[in-house]
Design a protein around this motif. Structure first.
Motif, PDB file in Angstrom:
ATOM      1  N   ALA A  22     119.626  -1.933 -46.181  1.00  0.00           N
ATOM      2  CA  ALA A  22     118.806  -1.190 -47.329  1.00  0.00           C
ATOM      3  C   ALA A  22     117.742  -0.642 -46.572  1.00  0.00           C
ATOM      4  N   LEU A  23     117.512   0.768 -46.587  1.00  0.00           N
ATOM      5  CA  LEU A  23     116.580   1.422 -45.832  1.00  0.00           C
ATOM      6  C   LEU A  23     116.146   2.565 -46.382  1.00  0.00           C
ATOM      7  N   ARG A  24     114.856   3.099 -45.959  1.00  0.00           N
ATOM      8  CA  ARG A  24     114.527   4.437 -46.360  1.00  0.00           C
ATOM      9  C   ARG A  24     114.858   5.347 -45.384  1.00  0.00           C
ATOM     10  N   LEU A  25     114.915   6.874 -45.663  1.00  0.00           N
ATOM     11  CA  LEU A  25     115.755   7.837 -45.079  1.00  0.00           C
ATOM     12  C   LEU A  25     115.447   7.861 -43.493  1.00  0.00           C
ATOM     13  N   PRO A  26     113.775   7.715 -43.185  1.00  0.00           N
ATOM     14  CA  PRO A  26     113.575   7.795 -41.821  1.00  0.00           C
ATOM     15  C   PRO A  26     114.707   6.915 -40.921  1.00  0.00           C
ATOM     16  N   CYS A  27     114.798   5.625 -41.627  1.00  0.00           N
ATOM     17  CA  CYS A  27     115.491   4.684 -40.775  1.00  0.00           C
ATOM     18  C   CYS A  27     117.074   4.991 -40.542  1.00  0.00           C
ATOM     19  N   TRP A  28     117.510   5.542 -41.642  1.00  0.00           N
ATOM     20  CA  TRP A  28     118.944   5.906 -41.611  1.00  0.00           C
ATOM     21  C   TRP A  28     119.125   7.125 -40.559  1.00  0.00           C
ATOM     22  N   PHE A  29     118.187   8.159 -40.469  1.00  0.00           N
ATOM     23  CA  PHE A  29     118.139   9.272 -39.781  1.00  0.00           C
ATOM     24  C   PHE A  29     118.146   8.911 -38.351  1.00  0.00           C
ATOM     25  N   ALA A  30     117.354   7.821 -37.950  1.00  0.00           N
ATOM     26  CA  ALA A  30     117.023   7.405 -36.578  1.00  0.00           C
ATOM     27  C   ALA A  30     118.456   6.547 -36.103  1.00  0.00           C
ATOM     28  N   LEU A  31     118.909   5.803 -36.979  1.00  0.00           N
ATOM     29  CA  LEU A  31     119.890   5.098 -36.713  1.00  0.00           C
ATOM     30  C   LEU A  31     121.202   6.003 -36.201  1.00  0.00           C
ATOM     31  N   GLY A  32     121.380   7.113 -37.079  1.00  0.00           N
ATOM     32  CA  GLY A  32     122.406   8.298 -36.896  1.00  0.00           C
ATOM     33  C   GLY A  32     121.801   8.774 -35.422  1.00  0.00           C
ATOM     34  N   ALA A  33     120.816   9.203 -35.280  1.00  0.00           N
ATOM     35  CA  ALA A  33     120.364   9.882 -34.033  1.00  0.00           C
ATOM     36  C   ALA A  33     120.549   8.989 -32.846  1.00  0.00           C
ATOM     37  N   ALA A  34     120.527   7.755 -32.849  1.00  0.00           N
ATOM     38  CA  ALA A  34     120.774   6.817 -31.952  1.00  0.00           C
ATOM     39  C   ALA A  34     122.280   6.546 -31.613  1.00  0.00           C
ATOM     40  N   LEU A  35     123.054   6.907 -32.448  1.00  0.00           N
ATOM     41  CA  LEU A  35     124.437   6.742 -32.332  1.00  0.00           C
ATOM     42  C   LEU A  35     125.083   8.338 -32.475  1.00  0.00           C
ATOM     43  N   ARG A  36     124.661   9.075 -31.865  1.00  0.00           N
ATOM     44  CA  ARG A  36     125.129  10.273 -32.366  1.00  0.00           C
ATOM     45  C   ARG A  36     126.595  10.627 -31.826  1.00  0.00           C
TER      46      ARG A  36
END
Length: 460
Positions: A296-310
């Motif tokens: 359960a996360l807000r959007l910056p965390c989701w974006f950063a997770l995706g960017a870390a696991l590109r």
């Protein structure tokens, strides 16, 4: 559909207690019954159609077929569903009617369907002469008060236009999370098992029993996904997790609804970014690049997770979202048209970009975040305008993310981007997953009345 819920049980053994097919003692909502660990239940009735000309409308729901021979007509579908709801104790939610019939666009009552696929709220609030008459007639048809009618429709989700292709896509997505093969042969074996289940016994099956059956069918995937749980706004179940990041205590606020921003804003690019870098390193070293994200996360965390696991680093990404799994499958990307809602130029500073998928917050961003230091201010969406149902599934979300990324690549010349997202969580994760060969990007956390807080800074 039965196999979909079986896969959900394998993927979510802590959340689902059992799945039953053609269940006993639940009336006319017996096709699939799912019992959840929190005591809630889902009762699903499926009505197939053989012709697209057969439309979903109130006449279809209230039609009472004539019995063969003399006698009173049979109860209507709506009467059967209402009786089942009463017999089940009038649950507040949990009944579903699923049909392949497309929606009749001329039907004013089903046009009230909200994003939960319920017409209860719309029917309760209706004040036009036509709809109040429809409400009265429906209550008379069911032999109940109008208030009870609306409560019944609150509990009943009506899902129209459901196709076999859509359900096969859902099966493929949840199979990825469950570690089960989803090719045509594997699905065929699984459906044969379901048919034998119905023929031999209607007993409910637990997640453990279903998983054991999957083993016996030899349809386990050779390389199941690594489950990553990120504790953000609240803590999620971790029994099946391979990796857990716990950030709850770093956010301001006391509960999920009011956790926004860091207690120490330096943690965005400090402790949290360090956690993501360590996670990425660990997964690559262990060759665990097929991942499933939960949290359960807000959007910056989701974006950063995706960017870390590109994707360019070899990661195969899936996200748990609203009871399903959204998989970033590049093979299913389709072209999407980017619509520029705002494009204002001021100078040579950073470009402030609002990506508006679910709502358009341009005015709010202009008022609280746009400054004299910005050189350009842009709002982008897909299609005509943003709205809550703009992105219906994983393919929509990934296609939109790639289209937005490609437009920014081609159109932005500055070295820095300030980014604000207004979108579903999977879109944010998929956008980060796709965010390669981009300008240095700072994504912002929405603090509601307190404006925006600079969160992660991402460098390609």
């Amino acid at each position: 559909m039965v196999w979909y819920w079986c896969l959900r049980a394998i993927a979510e053994p802590d959340g689902i207690s059992s799945v039953a097919v053609e269940a006993d003692d639940v009336g006319n909502v017996d096709d699939v019954v799912v019992r959840f660990a929190d005591g809630q239940s889902k009762f699903i009735q499926v009505k197939a159609t053989v012709a697209s000309a057969n439309l979903a409308n109130i006449h279809w729901l209230t039609d009472r077929p004539q019995r063969s021979g003399a006698g009173r007509p049979s109860p209507s579908l709506l009467q059967k569903l209402h009786k089942s709801w009463v017999d089940l104790g009038r649950p507040a939610t949990g009944l579903e009617l699923i049909t392949g019939r497309p929606l009749d666009g001329r039907d004013g009552v089903l046009a009230l369907t909200d994003r939960r696929n319920s017409i209860g709220t719309g029917l309760r609030r209706a004040n036009s002469q036509a709809l109040t008459a429809e409400r009265r007639e429906l209550a008379n048809h069911l032999g109940c008060a109008e208030a009870e009618l609306c409560e019944f429709f609150d509990a009943l989700a009506i899902r129209v236009g459901q196709t076999e292709a859509e359900w096969l896509t859902r099966v493929a997505d949840i199979a990825a999370a469950a570690g089960i093969q989803a090719d045509k042969s594997a699905v065929g074996v699984a459906l044969a098992w379901v048919r034998d289940w119905v023929k031999d016994t209607r007993d409910p099956r637990t997640p453990e029993q279903i998983a054991t059956a999957a083993e016996s069918m030899a349809i386990r995937a050779e390389n199941p996904r690594t489950v990553i749980v990120v504790q953000g706004l609240r803590r999620e179940p971790v029994a099946d997790a391979n990796n857990v990041l716990d950030w709850v205590e770093r956010f301001r606020g006391t509960e999920a609804s009011n956790r926004r921003g860091m207690i120490n804003p330096a943690d965005w690019n400090g402790a949290l970014s360090d956690d993501l870098a360590a996670l990425r390193t660990t997964l690559i070293e262990q060759n665990n690049t097929r991942v499933l994200l939960r949290g359960a996360l807000r959007l910056p965390c989701w974006f950063a997770l995706g960017a870390a696991l590109r994707g360019v680093a070899g990661f195969d990404l899936a996200v748990e979202y609203r009871g399903g799994v959204w998989v970033a499958d590049q093979r299913r990307i389709t072209d999407r048209s980017v619509n520029i809602l705002t494009d204002e130029r001021f100078g040579n500073g950073p470009t402030l970009i609002v990506v508006a998928m679910s709502t358009d917050g341009t005015d709010d961003v202009r008022r609280t975040l746009l400054s004299s230091e910005h050189g350009r201010f842009i709002t982008l969406t897909i299609g005509e305008r943003p709205h809550q149902s703009l992105l219906a599934d994983a393919d929509d979300a990934l296609s939109a993310a790639v289209a937005i990324r490609d437009w920014i690549r081609a159109s932005i010349e500055c070295r820095e981007i300030d980014l604000v997202l207004m979108a579903p969580a999977p879109f944010a994760a998929f956008l980060g997953w796709s965010w390669d060969r981009m300008c240095t990007t700072t994504i912002y956390e929405d603090l509601l009345d307190d404006g925006y807080e600079a969160a992660f800074t991402i460098s390609s």
